[in-house]
Design a protein around this motif. Structure first.
Motif, short mmCIF file in Angstrom:
data_model
loop_
_atom_site.label_atom_id
_atom_site.label_comp_id
_atom_site.label_asym_id
_atom_site.label_seq_id
_atom_site.Cartn_x
_atom_site.Cartn_y
_atom_site.Cartn_z
N GLN A 8 0.83 -1.21 0.00
CA GLN A 8 0.00 0.00 0.00
C GLN A 8 0.86 1.25 0.00
N LYS A 9 1.97 1.23 0.75
CA LYS A 9 2.88 2.38 0.77
C LYS A 9 3.51 2.58 -0.61
N GLN A 10 3.87 1.49 -1.27
CA GLN A 10 4.45 1.59 -2.61
C GLN A 10 3.44 2.17 -3.60
N ILE A 11 2.21 1.70 -3.53
CA ILE A 11 1.16 2.21 -4.41
C ILE A 11 0.95 3.71 -4.17
N GLN A 12 0.92 4.09 -2.90
CA GLN A 12 0.75 5.50 -2.55
C GLN A 12 1.93 6.33 -3.08
N ARG A 13 3.13 5.80 -2.96
CA ARG A 13 4.32 6.53 -3.43
C ARG A 13 4.28 6.68 -4.95
N VAL A 14 3.87 5.65 -5.67
CA VAL A 14 3.74 5.76 -7.13
C VAL A 14 2.77 6.89 -7.46
N GLY A 15 1.65 6.95 -6.76
CA GLY A 15 0.69 8.03 -6.99
C GLY A 15 1.29 9.40 -6.76
N GLU A 16 2.07 9.53 -5.70
CA GLU A 16 2.73 10.81 -5.39
C GLU A 16 3.71 11.20 -6.49
N GLU A 19 1.82 12.39 -9.54
CA GLU A 19 1.31 13.75 -9.33
C GLU A 19 2.42 14.78 -9.48
N THR A 20 3.60 14.49 -8.93
CA THR A 20 4.73 15.41 -9.04
C THR A 20 5.13 15.60 -10.49
N ALA A 29 9.55 17.18 -20.19
CA ALA A 29 9.80 16.23 -19.09
C ALA A 29 8.53 15.42 -18.79
N ARG A 30 7.38 16.10 -18.81
CA ARG A 30 6.10 15.38 -18.58
C ARG A 30 5.88 14.34 -19.67
N ALA A 31 6.11 14.71 -20.91
CA ALA A 31 5.91 13.79 -22.04
C ALA A 31 6.84 12.59 -21.94
N MET A 32 8.12 12.84 -21.57
CA MET A 32 9.07 11.73 -21.43
C MET A 32 8.67 10.81 -20.28
N ALA A 33 8.23 11.38 -19.17
CA ALA A 33 7.81 10.56 -18.02
C ALA A 33 6.60 9.71 -18.39
N LYS A 34 5.66 10.31 -19.12
CA LYS A 34 4.47 9.57 -19.55
C LYS A 34 4.87 8.44 -20.50
N GLU A 35 5.75 8.73 -21.44
CA GLU A 35 6.21 7.71 -22.38
C GLU A 35 6.93 6.58 -21.65
N LEU A 36 7.76 6.93 -20.66
CA LEU A 36 8.46 5.92 -19.88
C LEU A 36 7.47 5.01 -19.15
#
Length: 194
Positions: A8-16, A19-20, A29-36
């Motif tokens: 649950q902590k890992q899932i929450q961290r992924v969400g954070e 969001e960042t 940077a957003r486009a590259m992160a989304k593509e990754l």
């Protein structure tokens, strides 16, 4: 329990992190992160699909492993995420109803699957003689159990137990005030031409 907390902590961290990244002012940077993220998910999805194929090719033992994976809370949720769950929506709903049967019976209640349509709408009918204050709790518990078993359902409708209208045609004041009876009456009256 400790494993569930860590997950649950890992899932929450992924969400954070997501969001960042989404709030990053740099569109590149957003486009590259989304593509990754999309590339990693595609790779993981393909690998999971191949694992299921290999298990299926192993015969009865492999089929058992696949069923067990689908019934495992963590693995089953990941398989759902990738559209690879081995059990149909209908089957998962029926399993949830079976798991809830004893609890419902302890409240003099029952639940029956009415339908699962092609669009993923699940309709369940509660029955029994649960008290009116308890019926809301039973309904909420059933909705939660069904949502856990079928988070991919388009919608889940839990119809409350019959409001007590009988074939005599008697309608109580409470039924009139709640508006439930008007719906029931309109559905039970013969239509013109019937």
């Amino acid at each position: 329990m400790a494993q569930n907390t860590a997950i649950q902590k890992q899932i929450q961290r992924v969400g954070e992190i997501v969001e960042t990244l989404e709030s990053n002012a740099d569109p590149s940077a957003r486009a590259m992160a989304k593509e990754l993220l999309e590339s990693l998910m595609a790779l993981h999805g393909a690998a999971l699909e191949r694992i299921l194929e290999l298990a299926a090719n192993a015969g009865a033992a492999g089929e058992t492993v696949i069923r067990n994976c689908g019934r495992d809370e963590l693995v089953g949720s990941v398989l759902l995420l990738y559209g690879l769950h081995p059990e149909s929506l209908r089957t998962r709903v029926l399993h949830a109803l079976d798991k809830s049967r004893m609890s419902l019976q302890s409240h003099s209640a029952s639940a029956e699957l009415v339908s699962v349509d092609d669009d993923g709408v699940v309709i369940v009918q509660l029955g029994g003689k649960a008290s009116s204050c308890g019926s809301a709790s039973i309904k909420a518990t059933m909705e939660a159990a069904l949502q856990d078993a079928a988070p991919d359902a388009a919608s889940i409708v839990v119809l409350e137990a019959s409001s007590g209208m009988t074939g005599s045609g008697f309608i109580s004041l409470a039924q009139l005030q709640s508006g439930q009876t008007m719906t029931a009456l309109s559905g039970s009256r013969p239509q013109q031409g019937d």
